[in-house]
Design a protein around this motif. Structure first.
Motif, PDB file in Angstrom:
ATOM      1  N   ARG A 137      -7.840  56.947 -29.121  1.00  0.00           N
ATOM      2  CA  ARG A 137      -6.394  56.755 -29.267  1.00  0.00           C
ATOM      3  C   ARG A 137      -6.095  55.805 -30.428  1.00  0.00           C
ATOM      4  NH1 ARG A 137      -2.521  54.268 -24.586  1.00  0.00           N
ATOM      5  NH2 ARG A 137      -3.076  56.239 -23.544  1.00  0.00           N
ATOM      6  N   TRP A 138      -6.873  54.747 -30.534  1.00  0.00           N
ATOM      7  CA  TRP A 138      -6.665  53.752 -31.589  1.00  0.00           C
ATOM      8  C   TRP A 138      -6.789  54.376 -32.971  1.00  0.00           C
ATOM      9  CZ3 TRP A 138     -10.368  51.283 -34.972  1.00  0.00           C
ATOM     10  CH2 TRP A 138      -9.865  50.176 -35.658  1.00  0.00           C
ATOM     11  N   LEU A 139      -7.813  55.206 -33.152  1.00  0.00           N
ATOM     12  CA  LEU A 139      -8.017  55.845 -34.444  1.00  0.00           C
ATOM     13  C   LEU A 139      -6.897  56.839 -34.755  1.00  0.00           C
ATOM     14  CD1 LEU A 139     -11.879  56.411 -34.260  1.00  0.00           C
ATOM     15  CD2 LEU A 139     -10.679  54.894 -35.850  1.00  0.00           C
ATOM     16  N   ASP A 140      -6.479  57.598 -33.749  1.00  0.00           N
ATOM     17  CA  ASP A 140      -5.457  58.628 -33.966  1.00  0.00           C
ATOM     18  C   ASP A 140      -4.054  58.043 -34.126  1.00  0.00           C
ATOM     19  OD1 ASP A 140      -7.353  60.616 -33.840  1.00  0.00           O
ATOM     20  OD2 ASP A 140      -7.033  61.025 -31.707  1.00  0.00           O
ATOM     21  N   LEU A 197     -21.474  57.392 -32.990  1.00  0.00           N
ATOM     22  CA  LEU A 197     -22.927  57.229 -33.032  1.00  0.00           C
ATOM     23  C   LEU A 197     -23.429  55.931 -32.415  1.00  0.00           C
ATOM     24  CD1 LEU A 197     -23.611  58.533 -36.654  1.00  0.00           C
ATOM     25  CD2 LEU A 197     -23.882  59.782 -34.508  1.00  0.00           C
ATOM     26  N   TYR A 198     -22.607  54.878 -32.449  1.00  0.00           N
ATOM     27  CA  TYR A 198     -23.118  53.565 -32.059  1.00  0.00           C
ATOM     28  C   TYR A 198     -22.425  52.953 -30.847  1.00  0.00           C
ATOM     29  CZ  TYR A 198     -25.038  54.083 -36.735  1.00  0.00           C
ATOM     30  OH  TYR A 198     -25.685  54.573 -37.845  1.00  0.00           O
ATOM     31  N   ILE A 199     -21.090  52.956 -30.829  1.00  0.00           N
ATOM     32  CA  ILE A 199     -20.384  52.254 -29.755  1.00  0.00           C
ATOM     33  C   ILE A 199     -20.310  53.074 -28.477  1.00  0.00           C
ATOM     34  CG2 ILE A 199     -18.222  51.141 -29.102  1.00  0.00           C
ATOM     35  CD1 ILE A 199     -17.699  50.629 -32.073  1.00  0.00           C
ATOM     36  N   LEU A 257     -14.543  47.103 -34.460  1.00  0.00           N
ATOM     37  CA  LEU A 257     -14.357  46.890 -33.026  1.00  0.00           C
ATOM     38  C   LEU A 257     -13.451  45.691 -32.760  1.00  0.00           C
ATOM     39  CD1 LEU A 257     -15.096  47.916 -30.240  1.00  0.00           C
ATOM     40  CD2 LEU A 257     -17.136  46.467 -30.294  1.00  0.00           C
ATOM     41  N   HIS A 258     -13.584  44.660 -33.582  1.00  0.00           N
ATOM     42  CA  HIS A 258     -12.734  43.474 -33.433  1.00  0.00           C
ATOM     43  C   HIS A 258     -11.261  43.842 -33.578  1.00  0.00           C
ATOM     44  CE1 HIS A 258     -11.427  39.290 -33.790  1.00  0.00           C
ATOM     45  NE2 HIS A 258     -10.695  39.680 -34.823  1.00  0.00           N
ATOM     46  N   GLN A 259     -10.935  44.679 -34.568  1.00  0.00           N
ATOM     47  CA  GLN A 259      -9.554  45.086 -34.779  1.00  0.00           C
ATOM     48  C   GLN A 259      -9.065  45.984 -33.653  1.00  0.00           C
ATOM     49  OE1 GLN A 259      -7.428  43.979 -37.335  1.00  0.00           O
ATOM     50  NE2 GLN A 259      -5.975  44.898 -35.902  1.00  0.00           N
ATOM     51  N   ALA A 260      -9.938  46.883 -33.187  1.00  0.00           N
ATOM     52  CA  ALA A 260      -9.560  47.779 -32.087  1.00  0.00           C
ATOM     53  C   ALA A 260      -9.257  46.983 -30.823  1.00  0.00           C
ATOM     54  CB  ALA A 260     -10.677  48.788 -31.826  1.00  0.00           C
ATOM     55  N   MET A 261     -10.062  45.963 -30.544  1.00  0.00           N
ATOM     56  CA  MET A 261      -9.850  45.145 -29.354  1.00  0.00           C
ATOM     57  C   MET A 261      -8.639  44.224 -29.514  1.00  0.00           C
ATOM     58  SD  MET A 261     -11.813  46.161 -27.110  1.00  0.00           S
ATOM     59  CE  MET A 261     -13.394  46.344 -26.277  1.00  0.00           C
ATOM     60  N   LYS A 262      -8.385  43.784 -30.726  1.00  0.00           N
ATOM     61  CA  LYS A 262      -7.197  42.970 -30.986  1.00  0.00           C
ATOM     62  C   LYS A 262      -5.937  43.781 -30.689  1.00  0.00           C
ATOM     63  CE  LYS A 262      -4.902  40.299 -34.644  1.00  0.00           C
ATOM     64  NZ  LYS A 262      -4.971  39.881 -36.079  1.00  0.00           N
ATOM     65  N   ASP A 263      -5.937  45.042 -31.102  1.00  0.00           N
ATOM     66  CA  ASP A 263      -4.799  45.911 -30.823  1.00  0.00           C
ATOM     67  C   ASP A 263      -4.707  46.250 -29.339  1.00  0.00           C
ATOM     68  OD1 ASP A 263      -3.905  45.974 -33.452  1.00  0.00           O
ATOM     69  OD2 ASP A 263      -5.109  47.718 -33.981  1.00  0.00           O
ATOM     70  N   ALA A 264      -5.862  46.279 -28.652  1.00  0.00           N
ATOM     71  CA  ALA A 264      -5.863  46.523 -27.209  1.00  0.00           C
ATOM     72  C   ALA A 264      -5.202  45.364 -26.471  1.00  0.00           C
ATOM     73  CB  ALA A 264      -7.295  46.724 -26.703  1.00  0.00           C
ATOM     74  N   VAL A 265      -5.376  44.138 -26.973  1.00  0.00           N
ATOM     75  CA  VAL A 265      -4.691  42.979 -26.398  1.00  0.00           C
ATOM     76  C   VAL A 265      -3.182  43.148 -26.568  1.00  0.00           C
ATOM     77  CG1 VAL A 265      -4.315  40.488 -26.566  1.00  0.00           C
ATOM     78  CG2 VAL A 265      -6.632  41.403 -26.761  1.00  0.00           C
ATOM     79  N   ASN A 302      -9.659  39.281 -26.380  1.00  0.00           N
ATOM     80  CA  ASN A 302     -10.554  40.072 -27.226  1.00  0.00           C
ATOM     81  C   ASN A 302     -12.006  39.682 -26.954  1.00  0.00           C
ATOM     82  OD1 ASN A 302     -11.972  41.313 -29.329  1.00  0.00           O
ATOM     83  ND2 ASN A 302     -10.314  41.024 -30.794  1.00  0.00           N
ATOM     84  N   PRO A 303     -12.823  40.580 -26.386  1.00  0.00           N
ATOM     85  CA  PRO A 303     -14.201  40.226 -26.054  1.00  0.00           C
ATOM     86  C   PRO A 303     -15.125  40.094 -27.255  1.00  0.00           C
ATOM     87  CG  PRO A 303     -13.833  42.551 -25.611  1.00  0.00           C
ATOM     88  CD  PRO A 303     -12.504  41.962 -25.989  1.00  0.00           C
ATOM     89  N   THR A 304     -14.644  40.489 -28.447  1.00  0.00           N
ATOM     90  CA  THR A 304     -15.491  40.312 -29.636  1.00  0.00           C
ATOM     91  C   THR A 304     -15.412  38.878 -30.171  1.00  0.00           C
ATOM     92  OG1 THR A 304     -13.777  40.943 -31.236  1.00  0.00           O
ATOM     93  CG2 THR A 304     -15.108  42.715 -30.283  1.00  0.00           C
ATOM     94  N   GLU A 305     -14.421  38.113 -29.684  1.00  0.00           N
ATOM     95  CA  GLU A 305     -14.293  36.720 -30.120  1.00  0.00           C
ATOM     96  C   GLU A 305     -15.495  35.917 -29.625  1.00  0.00           C
ATOM     97  OE1 GLU A 305     -12.125  35.537 -32.073  1.00  0.00           O
ATOM     98  OE2 GLU A 305     -10.367  36.857 -31.993  1.00  0.00           O
ATOM     99  N   GLY A 306     -16.080  35.142 -30.522  1.00  0.00           N
ATOM    100  CA  GLY A 306     -17.188  34.283 -30.127  1.00  0.00           C
ATOM    101  C   GLY A 306     -18.551  34.946 -30.144  1.00  0.00           C
ATOM    102  N   THR A 307     -18.601  36.253 -30.429  1.00  0.00           N
ATOM    103  CA  THR A 307     -19.904  36.909 -30.501  1.00  0.00           C
ATOM    104  C   THR A 307     -20.560  36.598 -31.848  1.00  0.00           C
ATOM    105  OG1 THR A 307     -18.863  38.931 -31.342  1.00  0.00           O
ATOM    106  CG2 THR A 307     -19.252  38.800 -28.972  1.00  0.00           C
TER     107      THR A 307
END
Length: 341
Positions: free
Chosen positions: A77-80, A101-103, A137-145, A153-158
């Motif tokens: 959905r995020w990409l579209d 391929l990866y996520i 992924l960071h941007q996708a999760m930021k938009d999910a917030v 955002n679960p990518t924060e701090g990784t």
């Protein structure tokens, strides 16, 4: 109407398997029904500790029913809906490849609101891929917030994986002389490769040059577009890769003079047009294939096109060009990046 239960209000019970279970309200469905987040612990004390953490996490958070979708569904959905039309086609293609391929094979089936920083870090460790996947992924999760699918955002701090670039290669002085001698015998491509080796432009950037970008009197080039090849083989003209936007570079006298001479017989608005269809820019793929042919015919190493850019930068630094000036020519964000690269 019945008053909705406030976020953070929860209860707990002991399960038949001996574990303790608690739940808190993290949002509401469209009909007003609460959306629960369940927490488990081996002891009541452990559960209360986890509940306290969860209450803090979801304080003032109001998730929607879409918070139950999987990460794979959200990425689609995020990409579209979020990225289509806002990024270059080649970037979109890369993002879809990262997702497919990866996520998705690792976290695609997990509910997005249940994904933790630990999950993300384990994926990074398993993939051992460079940071471009993280950036996406960071941007996708930021938009999910922002869409109220997740609380934070679960990518924060990784820890972002270090770039896993292929080893860079350059042509040394002797090899560069051999390459330059070879291109002088190629009437179609000699100006193209001479310009490349004296400016270090990205492949899409040099293919996207128009005569309006060339200032004959000043001997400068304005770099403000890039040509890329779409999946179907057609060309796309878009913005340059650099975040700094268009840039103007001063050409060596030899390069400026070549372009002045070339302009006298130009039959196209493009400085380097497609040899068969001059109304179009040269295809980046054609430039790559021609370079490979020249390298093979001269017995030179089979380097990448981008290594011509590294060749220019390395010889420029060795010749006394300072890092700040070179950084501006290459379109890098700062001189330290240029030196590190």
């Amino acid at each position: 109407m019945e008053k909705r239960r406030a976020n953070g209000e929860g209860n707990l019970r002991k399960r038949k398997d001996g574990r303790w279970e608690g739940r808190i309200v993290v949002g509401h469905k469209a009909n007003g029904a609460p959306i629960f987040r369940y927490v488990y612990g081996r002891t009541q004390k452990e559960l209360l500790s986890k509940l306290h953490q969860s209450i803090e996490t979801y304080q003032d958070v109001e998730l929607t029913e879409d918070s139950r979708m999987t990460l794979g569904e959200w990425l689609d959905r995020w990409l579209d809906e979020y990225k289509a039309g806002t990024i270059r086609h080649s970037t979109m293609y890369g993002y879809r490849q990262y997702a497919r391929l990866y996520i998705k094979p690792i976290l695609g089936d997990k509910v997005i609101s249940h994904i933790t920083s630990t999950d993300i870090q384990r994926m990074y460790t398993k993939l051992k891929r460079e940071g471009r996947i993280h950036a996406m992924l960071h941007q996708a999760m930021k938009d999910a917030v922002g869409a109220h699918l997740i609380a934070k955002n679960p990518t924060e701090g990784t820890v972002v994986p270090k770039p896993n670039y292929r080893p860079k290669q350059i042509l040394n002085e002797e090899q560069l002389d051999t390459f330059m001698a070879a291109i002088e015998q190629d009437e179609v491509w000699r100006d193209f490769f001479f310009t490349e080796l004296t400016t270090g432009l990205r492949r899409g950037e040099i293919c996207g040059l128009r005569w309006e970008d060339f200032d004959e009197a000043e001997g400068t080039l304005k770099v403000n577009r890039s040509v890329s090849t779409r999946k179907a083989g057609s060309l796309e003209v878009g913005e340059t890769k650099t975040n700094k936007g268009p840039r103007r570079i001063s050409l060596p006298d030899s390069t400026a003079q070549r372009l002045r001479e070339r302009k006298k017989t130009a039959i196209s608005d493009w400085i380097f047009p497609n040899p068969l269809h001059p109304e179009e820019p040269v295809n980046p793929g054609y430039a790559y294939n021609r370079m490979k042919t020249i390298l093979k015919n001269t017995g030179l190493p089979s380097i990448r096109f981008h290594d011509l850019r590294h060749t220019f930068a390395t010889h420029a630094l060795a010749g006394g060009v300072d890092a700040k000036t070179l950084s501006g020519i290459l379109g890098h964000t700062n001189a330290s990046f240029t030196l590190d690269t």
